[in-house]
Write a protein that holds these residues in place. Structure first.
Motif, short mmCIF file in Angstrom:
data_model
loop_
_atom_site.label_atom_id
_atom_site.label_comp_id
_atom_site.label_asym_id
_atom_site.label_seq_id
_atom_site.Cartn_x
_atom_site.Cartn_y
_atom_site.Cartn_z
N ALA A 120 47.59 23.91 81.19
CA ALA A 120 48.15 24.46 79.96
C ALA A 120 47.54 23.78 78.74
N VAL A 121 47.39 24.57 77.67
CA VAL A 121 46.94 24.03 76.39
C VAL A 121 47.96 24.45 75.33
N GLY A 122 48.39 23.47 74.55
CA GLY A 122 49.33 23.74 73.46
C GLY A 122 48.80 23.19 72.16
N ILE A 123 49.55 23.40 71.09
CA ILE A 123 49.10 23.00 69.76
C ILE A 123 50.26 22.39 68.97
N VAL A 124 49.93 21.40 68.16
CA VAL A 124 50.91 20.77 67.29
C VAL A 124 50.17 20.22 66.07
N ASP A 125 50.82 20.23 64.91
CA ASP A 125 50.23 19.58 63.75
C ASP A 125 50.21 18.07 63.97
N LYS A 126 49.13 17.43 63.55
CA LYS A 126 48.98 16.00 63.80
C LYS A 126 50.15 15.19 63.24
N ASP A 127 50.65 15.58 62.07
CA ASP A 127 51.77 14.87 61.45
C ASP A 127 53.09 15.08 62.18
N GLU A 128 53.13 16.04 63.10
CA GLU A 128 54.38 16.35 63.79
C GLU A 128 54.35 15.98 65.27
N ILE A 129 53.33 15.24 65.69
CA ILE A 129 53.26 14.78 67.08
C ILE A 129 54.45 13.86 67.37
N ILE A 130 55.09 14.07 68.49
CA ILE A 130 56.20 13.21 68.92
C ILE A 130 55.67 12.25 69.98
N ASP A 131 55.73 10.96 69.66
CA ASP A 131 55.16 9.97 70.57
C ASP A 131 56.09 8.80 70.89
N GLY A 132 57.34 8.87 70.40
CA GLY A 132 58.30 7.83 70.72
C GLY A 132 58.18 6.56 69.90
N SER A 133 57.21 6.49 69.00
CA SER A 133 56.96 5.24 68.27
C SER A 133 58.09 4.83 67.34
N SER A 134 58.93 5.79 66.91
CA SER A 134 60.02 5.46 65.98
C SER A 134 61.34 5.16 66.68
N ILE A 135 61.35 5.22 68.01
CA ILE A 135 62.58 4.94 68.77
C ILE A 135 63.00 3.49 68.56
N LYS A 136 64.30 3.28 68.33
CA LYS A 136 64.80 1.93 68.07
C LYS A 136 66.18 1.74 68.70
N GLU A 137 66.64 0.51 68.66
CA GLU A 137 67.96 0.17 69.20
C GLU A 137 69.04 1.04 68.55
N GLY A 138 69.95 1.53 69.36
CA GLY A 138 71.06 2.33 68.85
C GLY A 138 70.84 3.82 68.91
N ASP A 139 69.60 4.26 69.11
CA ASP A 139 69.34 5.69 69.22
C ASP A 139 70.01 6.25 70.47
N ALA A 140 70.31 7.54 70.42
CA ALA A 140 71.01 8.20 71.52
C ALA A 140 70.06 8.95 72.43
N LEU A 141 70.43 9.01 73.69
CA LEU A 141 69.67 9.78 74.68
C LEU A 141 70.51 10.97 75.12
N ILE A 142 69.94 12.15 75.00
CA ILE A 142 70.62 13.39 75.36
C ILE A 142 69.90 14.02 76.53
N GLY A 143 70.65 14.34 77.57
CA GLY A 143 70.08 14.97 78.75
C GLY A 143 70.41 16.45 78.78
N ILE A 144 69.42 17.26 79.14
CA ILE A 144 69.61 18.71 79.28
C ILE A 144 69.54 19.03 80.77
N ALA A 145 70.51 19.80 81.23
CA ALA A 145 70.65 20.07 82.67
C ALA A 145 69.42 20.76 83.26
N SER A 146 69.16 20.45 84.51
CA SER A 146 68.10 21.11 85.27
C SER A 146 68.68 22.34 85.96
N THR A 147 67.81 23.10 86.60
CA THR A 147 68.25 24.26 87.37
C THR A 147 68.21 23.99 88.87
N GLY A 148 68.04 22.74 89.23
CA GLY A 148 67.94 22.39 90.64
C GLY A 148 66.98 21.23 90.81
N PHE A 149 66.31 21.19 91.95
CA PHE A 149 65.37 20.10 92.21
C PHE A 149 64.08 20.25 91.41
#
Length: 332
Positions: free
Chosen positions: A155-184
């Protein structure tokens, strides 16, 4: 005289398969696709509206889940799996899927079976807005056993360079949200096939085989809509390696993901592994345990994010938080 067909490769069956596949590919063609299936290469025009576009790529397969499909003689859902495994990965960096290519290999080509698998690929592409622009069907007698297929994708996708999500801003106190799977989804099937040997066994109104062939959920549309409203700091697709390997992949150094295992309902089917003596740590290091995708956001907006996910039709839970110090993940 020996010819190609006597050597095990049926060119006419290949032509038939391609003819059937073209229909499914055509259903997904977007305005950026400049030529049709059958050319030597696909040509894609980059969409307008990006200031500094970055292409994001991913490749994956379906693994031994295919064995369940062979035994059940149901081939279309694994095509969805193939797309999902790739596009959910590139989504983790904020990328919108543009196009997809598949690779199908077998010992003896059966056009209808191959086309059914590509039909699933087409469905997966339609679910995430990607165009199926090409692929390869390889008939390799003597290398694969008759009736066996392998499928992988790119697969090939596209994103603006300024909008790349890379986890670099994650810090203490941030929340983790899980989205349900459909099985295995498409991981852990080498272990699954050891534990679930009777595919006809009933479990909650469906056969085990039906449960095991439930396709991987594609999270693209949900997450892209969420990104329009909220700042997402990091994302993890829970694939091979389960919670333990995948959640830390989105984290910067010096923080730990603390997961509250009782924060969401683990599907009942996992009890079967416990009954068979599989240790809990191995479960969380193999399967998604009911959570197929995890996002990290500021703690102050976690409730609004969960509310939005529910409005989008998802089952979402606050499954943990980020703590300082250490690295990796803590399950409690």
């Amino acid at each position: 005289m020996v010819n190609y067909k006597e050597a095990g490769v049926n060119i006419e069956e290949g032509y038939k398969a391609v003819s059937l596949m073209k229909e499914y590919a055509a259903r997904t063609a977007g305005s950026s696709v400049l030529n049709t299936l059958g050319s030597f290469a696909a040509m894609i025009e980059l969409p307008q509206g990006y200031k500094n576009p970055v292409l994001v790529t991913g490749t994956d397969g379906v693994g031994t889940k295919l064995d369940i499909a062979f035994r059940m003689k149901k081939y279309d859902t694994v095509g969805i799996d193939c797309v999902a495994m790739c596009v959910n990965d590139i989504l983790c960096h904020g990328a919108k899927p543009l196009f997809f290519l598949d690779y199908l290999a077998c010992g003896k080509l059966e056009a209808e079976v191959a086309a059914s698998m590509v039909k699933g690929v087409s469905e997966g592409c339609s679910q995430c807005g990607a165009s199926l622009v090409g692929g390869e069907t390889a008939e390799m007698p003597g290398f694969y056993r008759d009736g066996e297929y392998d499928i992988a994708g790119f697969a090939v996708g596209i994103v603006d360079k300024d909008e790349i999500i890379d986890g670099s801003s994650i810090k203490e106190g941030d929340a983790l949200i899980g989205i349900a799977s459909t099985g295995f989804h498409s991981n852990g099937y080498s272990l699954i096939r050891k534990v679930f040997t009777d595919l006809e066994e009933d479990f909650q109104g469906k056969s085990i085989g039906e449960h095991l062939l439930t396709p991987t959920k594609i999270y693209v549309n949900t997450i892209l809509k969420l990104m329009d409203k909220f700042e997402i700091k990091g994302m993890a697709h829970i694939t091979g390696g389960g919670f333990i390997e995948n959640i830390p992949r989105m984290l910067p150094r010096g923080v730990t993901a603390v997961i509250n295992k009782s924060s969401y309902p683990v599907p009942d089917i996992y009890q079967k592994f416990t009954d068979e003596g599989v240790l809990e740590k191995e479960l969380y290091n193999t399967f998604n345990m009911g959570i197929g995708f995890v996002i990290c956001v500021e703690d102050s907006i976690k409730e609004k994010v969960i509310e939005e996910l529910i409005l989008l039709g998802e089952r979402a839970y606050n499954i943990g938080c980020i703590s300082s110090g250490g690295e990796g993940i803590c399950l409690k």
